[in-house]
Design a protein around this motif. Structure first.
Motif, PDB file in Angstrom:
ATOM      1  N   LEU A  20      36.851 105.128 137.730  1.00 54.73           N
ATOM      2  CA  LEU A  20      37.179 103.713 137.558  1.00 54.73           C
ATOM      3  C   LEU A  20      36.362 103.055 136.445  1.00 54.73           C
ATOM      4  O   LEU A  20      36.928 102.395 135.571  1.00 54.73           O
ATOM      5  CB  LEU A  20      36.967 102.952 138.874  1.00 54.73           C
ATOM      6  CG  LEU A  20      37.214 101.447 138.813  1.00 54.73           C
ATOM      7  CD1 LEU A  20      38.674 101.158 138.517  1.00 54.73           C
ATOM      8  CD2 LEU A  20      36.789 100.791 140.105  1.00 54.73           C
ATOM      9  N   GLU A  21      35.042 103.224 136.460  1.00 55.60           N
ATOM     10  CA  GLU A  21      34.187 102.567 135.457  1.00 55.60           C
ATOM     11  C   GLU A  21      34.551 103.028 134.044  1.00 55.60           C
ATOM     12  O   GLU A  21      34.681 102.206 133.126  1.00 55.60           O
ATOM     13  CB  GLU A  21      32.711 102.850 135.732  1.00 55.60           C
ATOM     14  CG  GLU A  21      32.172 102.178 136.963  1.00 55.60           C
ATOM     15  CD  GLU A  21      32.150 100.668 136.877  1.00 55.60           C
ATOM     16  OE1 GLU A  21      31.896 100.114 135.783  1.00 55.60           O
ATOM     17  OE2 GLU A  21      32.407 100.036 137.920  1.00 55.60           O
ATOM     18  N   GLY A  22      34.700 104.330 133.855  1.00 60.91           N
ATOM     19  CA  GLY A  22      35.044 104.860 132.540  1.00 60.91           C
ATOM     20  C   GLY A  22      36.419 104.411 132.075  1.00 60.91           C
ATOM     21  O   GLY A  22      36.600 104.070 130.899  1.00 60.91           O
ATOM     22  N   MET A  23      37.374 104.400 133.000  1.00 59.54           N
ATOM     23  CA  MET A  23      38.731 103.949 132.663  1.00 59.54           C
ATOM     24  C   MET A  23      38.701 102.482 132.248  1.00 59.54           C
ATOM     25  O   MET A  23      39.322 102.095 131.255  1.00 59.54           O
ATOM     26  CB  MET A  23      39.669 104.149 133.850  1.00 59.54           C
ATOM     27  CG  MET A  23      41.063 103.597 133.623  1.00 59.54           C
ATOM     28  SD  MET A  23      41.959 104.462 132.335  1.00 59.54           S
ATOM     29  CE  MET A  23      42.879 105.601 133.329  1.00 59.54           C
ATOM     30  N   TYR A  24      37.961 101.694 132.994  1.00 62.56           N
ATOM     31  CA  TYR A  24      37.868 100.266 132.657  1.00 62.56           C
ATOM     32  C   TYR A  24      37.181 100.074 131.302  1.00 62.56           C
ATOM     33  O   TYR A  24      37.665  99.307 130.466  1.00 62.56           O
ATOM     34  CB  TYR A  24      37.130  99.485 133.740  1.00 62.56           C
ATOM     35  CG  TYR A  24      37.002  98.026 133.378  1.00 62.56           C
ATOM     36  CD1 TYR A  24      38.112  97.187 133.436  1.00 62.56           C
ATOM     37  CD2 TYR A  24      35.797  97.504 132.939  1.00 62.56           C
ATOM     38  CE1 TYR A  24      38.012  95.857 133.074  1.00 62.56           C
ATOM     39  CE2 TYR A  24      35.691  96.174 132.583  1.00 62.56           C
ATOM     40  CZ  TYR A  24      36.799  95.355 132.649  1.00 62.56           C
ATOM     41  OH  TYR A  24      36.707  94.032 132.275  1.00 62.56           O
ATOM     42  N   GLU A  31      39.527  97.138 120.660  1.00 59.91           N
ATOM     43  CA  GLU A  31      39.630  98.053 119.521  1.00 59.91           C
ATOM     44  C   GLU A  31      40.454  99.280 119.854  1.00 59.91           C
ATOM     45  O   GLU A  31      41.206  99.781 119.022  1.00 59.91           O
ATOM     46  CB  GLU A  31      38.235  98.484 119.054  1.00 59.91           C
ATOM     47  CG  GLU A  31      37.655  97.578 118.006  1.00 59.91           C
ATOM     48  CD  GLU A  31      36.403  98.179 117.411  1.00 59.91           C
ATOM     49  OE1 GLU A  31      36.497  99.245 116.769  1.00 59.91           O
ATOM     50  OE2 GLU A  31      35.349  97.566 117.610  1.00 59.91           O
ATOM     51  N   VAL A  32      40.313  99.792 121.070  1.00 64.50           N
ATOM     52  CA  VAL A  32      41.102 100.947 121.505  1.00 64.50           C
ATOM     53  C   VAL A  32      42.584 100.585 121.465  1.00 64.50           C
ATOM     54  O   VAL A  32      43.414 101.370 121.002  1.00 64.50           O
ATOM     55  CB  VAL A  32      40.687 101.400 122.920  1.00 64.50           C
ATOM     56  CG1 VAL A  32      41.652 102.436 123.471  1.00 64.50           C
ATOM     57  CG2 VAL A  32      39.270 101.942 122.913  1.00 64.50           C
ATOM     58  N   HIS A  33      42.904  99.396 121.888  1.00 66.12           N
ATOM     59  CA  HIS A  33      44.314  98.989 121.960  1.00 66.12           C
ATOM     60  C   HIS A  33      44.906  98.642 120.604  1.00 66.12           C
ATOM     61  O   HIS A  33      46.125  98.507 120.476  1.00 66.12           O
ATOM     62  CB  HIS A  33      44.477  97.864 122.976  1.00 66.12           C
ATOM     63  CG  HIS A  33      44.365  98.376 124.375  1.00 66.12           C
ATOM     64  ND1 HIS A  33      45.431  98.907 125.045  1.00 66.12           N
ATOM     65  CD2 HIS A  33      43.302  98.505 125.201  1.00 66.12           C
ATOM     66  CE1 HIS A  33      45.037  99.320 126.230  1.00 66.12           C
ATOM     67  NE2 HIS A  33      43.748  99.094 126.342  1.00 66.12           N
ATOM     68  N   THR A  34      44.061  98.540 119.602  1.00 70.98           N
ATOM     69  CA  THR A  34      44.572  98.386 118.235  1.00 70.98           C
ATOM     70  C   THR A  34      45.461  99.569 117.903  1.00 70.98           C
ATOM     71  O   THR A  34      46.486  99.431 117.239  1.00 70.98           O
ATOM     72  CB  THR A  34      43.389  98.335 117.233  1.00 70.98           C
ATOM     73  OG1 THR A  34      42.580  97.216 117.544  1.00 70.98           O
ATOM     74  CG2 THR A  34      43.874  98.252 115.811  1.00 70.98           C
ATOM     75  N   PRO A  40      44.742  95.087 126.417  1.00 67.74           N
ATOM     76  CA  PRO A  40      43.558  95.576 127.141  1.00 67.74           C
ATOM     77  C   PRO A  40      43.533  95.093 128.590  1.00 67.74           C
ATOM     78  O   PRO A  40      44.036  94.011 128.907  1.00 67.74           O
ATOM     79  CB  PRO A  40      42.383  94.973 126.366  1.00 67.74           C
ATOM     80  CG  PRO A  40      42.934  94.648 125.025  1.00 67.74           C
ATOM     81  CD  PRO A  40      44.381  94.316 125.240  1.00 67.74           C
ATOM     82  N   LEU A  41      42.939  95.892 129.456  1.00 66.80           N
ATOM     83  CA  LEU A  41      42.772  95.490 130.849  1.00 66.80           C
ATOM     84  C   LEU A  41      41.776  94.342 130.919  1.00 66.80           C
ATOM     85  O   LEU A  41      40.874  94.237 130.095  1.00 66.80           O
ATOM     86  CB  LEU A  41      42.253  96.660 131.680  1.00 66.80           C
ATOM     87  CG  LEU A  41      43.099  97.928 131.700  1.00 66.80           C
ATOM     88  CD1 LEU A  41      42.442  98.975 132.599  1.00 66.80           C
ATOM     89  CD2 LEU A  41      44.507  97.643 132.165  1.00 66.80           C
ATOM     90  N   THR A  42      41.934  93.494 131.936  1.00 65.21           N
ATOM     91  CA  THR A  42      41.030  92.354 132.070  1.00 65.21           C
ATOM     92  C   THR A  42      40.167  92.430 133.325  1.00 65.21           C
ATOM     93  O   THR A  42      39.242  91.650 133.469  1.00 65.21           O
ATOM     94  CB  THR A  42      41.824  91.031 132.088  1.00 65.21           C
ATOM     95  OG1 THR A  42      42.797  91.089 133.128  1.00 65.21           O
ATOM     96  CG2 THR A  42      42.514  90.794 130.749  1.00 65.21           C
ATOM     97  N   ASP A  43      40.476  93.357 134.241  1.00 64.50           N
ATOM     98  CA  ASP A  43      39.624  93.528 135.421  1.00 64.50           C
ATOM     99  C   ASP A  43      39.746  94.951 135.967  1.00 64.50           C
ATOM    100  O   ASP A  43      40.655  95.693 135.610  1.00 64.50           O
ATOM    101  CB  ASP A  43      39.910  92.488 136.501  1.00 64.50           C
ATOM    102  CG  ASP A  43      41.331  92.558 137.033  1.00 64.50           C
ATOM    103  OD1 ASP A  43      41.757  93.643 137.473  1.00 64.50           O
ATOM    104  OD2 ASP A  43      42.012  91.516 137.035  1.00 64.50           O
TER     105      ASP A  43
END
Length: 59
Positions: A20-24, A31-34, A40-43
């Protein structure tokens, strides 16, 4: 945990709820979603939902 492939520098394995932590961290980074073209995820609940979605695909 099932490992699909492993090299000196990389392990390709199934995604687990403990990721979970790494995925979040990865999926909340704008930048990843560029490069992905997604939002991007928000929570962390969204990250948990994503893991729940991905896990059955491995089966």
């Amino acid at each position: 945990m099932e490992i699909f492939a492993e090299t000196e520098r990389c392990i390709l394995r199934e995604i687990l709820p403990e990721d979970l932590e790494g995925m979040y961290d990865l999926d909340s980074d704008p930048e990843v979603h560029t490069y992905l073209g997604n939002t991007p995820l928000t929570d962390k609940a969204q990250a948990a939902d994503m893991i729940d979605f991905i896990r059955p695909i491995y089966r």
